[in-house]
Design an enzyme around this catalytic site. Structure first.
Site, PDB file in Angstrom:
ATOM      1  CB  THR A   1     -15.262  19.151  16.540  1.00 45.06           C
ATOM      2  OG1 THR A   1     -16.635  19.349  16.235  1.00 45.06           O
ATOM      3  CG2 THR A   1     -14.928  19.785  17.876  1.00 45.06           C
TER       4      THR A   1
ATOM      5  CG  ASP B   1     -20.289  12.093  13.694  1.00 44.60           C
ATOM      6  OD1 ASP B   1     -20.210  11.756  12.502  1.00 44.60           O
ATOM      7  OD2 ASP B   1     -21.352  11.982  14.329  1.00 44.60           O
ATOM      8  CB  SER B   2     -18.037  15.380  10.358  1.00 45.23           C
ATOM      9  OG  SER B   2     -17.695  16.491  11.182  1.00 45.23           O
TER      10      SER B   2
HETATM   11  C1  PRP Z   1     -19.934  16.778  19.529  1.00 46.14           C
HETATM   12  C2  PRP Z   1     -18.820  15.993  20.200  1.00 46.14           C
HETATM   13  C3  PRP Z   1     -17.579  16.433  19.458  1.00 46.14           C
HETATM   14  C4  PRP Z   1     -18.106  16.767  18.068  1.00 46.14           C
HETATM   15  C5  PRP Z   1     -17.726  15.695  17.094  1.00 46.14           C
HETATM   16  O1  PRP Z   1     -20.016  18.051  20.102  1.00 46.14           O
HETATM   17  O2  PRP Z   1     -18.751  16.280  21.574  1.00 46.14           O
HETATM   18  O3  PRP Z   1     -16.993  17.558  20.046  1.00 46.14           O
HETATM   19  O4  PRP Z   1     -19.526  16.866  18.177  1.00 46.14           O
HETATM   20  O5  PRP Z   1     -18.343  15.876  15.846  1.00 46.14           O
HETATM   21  P1  PRP Z   1     -17.542  16.162  14.496  1.00 46.14           P
HETATM   22  O6  PRP Z   1     -16.405  15.186  14.418  1.00 46.14           O
HETATM   23  O7  PRP Z   1     -18.580  15.907  13.430  1.00 46.14           O
HETATM   24  O8  PRP Z   1     -17.090  17.585  14.485  1.00 46.14           O
HETATM   25  P2  PRP Z   1     -21.287  19.016  19.967  1.00 46.14           P
HETATM   26  O9  PRP Z   1     -20.983  20.075  18.952  1.00 46.14           O
HETATM   27  O10 PRP Z   1     -22.521  18.193  19.718  1.00 46.14           O
HETATM   28  O11 PRP Z   1     -21.360  19.671  21.405  1.00 46.14           O
HETATM   29  P3  PRP Z   1     -21.545  18.949  22.833  1.00 46.14           P
HETATM   30  O12 PRP Z   1     -20.261  18.204  23.128  1.00 46.14           O
HETATM   31  O13 PRP Z   1     -21.799  20.060  23.766  1.00 46.14           O
HETATM   32  O14 PRP Z   1     -22.712  17.992  22.722  1.00 46.14           O
END
Ligand code: PRP
Length: 179
Positions: free
Chosen positions: A106, A102-103
């Site tokens: 992570t 997404d952003s």
């Molecule tokens: C979500 C998804 C990715 C991350 C992507 O995890 O599973 O790991 O966000 O977002 P980013 O590109 O903006 O960093 P989340 O932190 O919601 O945890 P989850 O997988 O347990 O829902």
């Protein structure tokens, strides 16, 4: 199954077909022998299970948990490693398995973290990516679907921990959300 939640972006059969293709893309560029899939909990769980069943039997799986959303709909930017790997990845061919970029925060954190542990190679596969829609730079990765910058749920993706079990992926708009 009850009422459809949100606007369906990818139906179950579409996801299944694309996951099968992605497995072929992976085996075309990465060695099956000694390949270690590192799935990022919790969102990637459903994707991991389906992908793994399409890959050679020698593939191994491990889990990490990284969290930055803390229940909301936008990344806090504060990427916390909640669960580290239990095994060494030194000299291994590692494939990070994500449900969504997404952003990119992570993934960026994970690449730096795992890259410092001496893998032989470090690659990324993600089912969904908003990189094109958001115009963000991400490293080369295998992408299932590029999606618009909308909040999506289902097939592992949640909103406040709900909706992960939906077999399809939906856009969840403001009106669909809980108070
Ligand atoms: C979500 C998804 C990715 C991350 C992507 O995890 O599973 O790991 O966000 O977002 P980013 O590109 O903006 O960093 P989340 O932190 O919601 O945890 P989850 O997988 O347990 O829902």
């Amino acid at each position: 199954m009850g009422d459809v939640i949100g606007e369906v972006l990818f139906a179950e059969a579409q996801i299944r077909a694309r996951v099968r293709e992605m497995a072929q893309e992976i085996t075309a560029i990465l060695p099956a022998k000694d390949l270690l899939l590192v799935a990022v909990l919790k969102g990637s769980l459903f994707f991991l299970v389906d992908l793994c069943r399409e890959l050679p039997a020698e593939c191994e799986i491990e889990f990490m948990q990284v969290s930055s959303y803390h229940g909301g709909t936008t990344s806090s930017g504060d990427v916390q490693i909640r669960k580290d790997l239990d095994v060494s990845i030194e000299g291994r061919d590692v494939l990070i398995v994500e449900d969504i970029v997404d952003s990119g925060a992570t993934l960026s954190r994970l690449l730096a973290f795992l890259g410092s542990k001496g893998p032989r190679s470090l690659s990324v596969v993600t089912l969904l990516s908003k990189a094109r829609a958001k115009g963000i730079d991400v490293p080369a990765m295998i992408v299932g679907f590029e999606i618009p910058d909308e909040f999506v749920v289902g097939y592992g993706l949640d909103y406040g921990e709900r909706y992960r079990g939906l077999p399809y992926i939906s856009i969840l708009r403001e009106a669909d959300r809980l108070p």
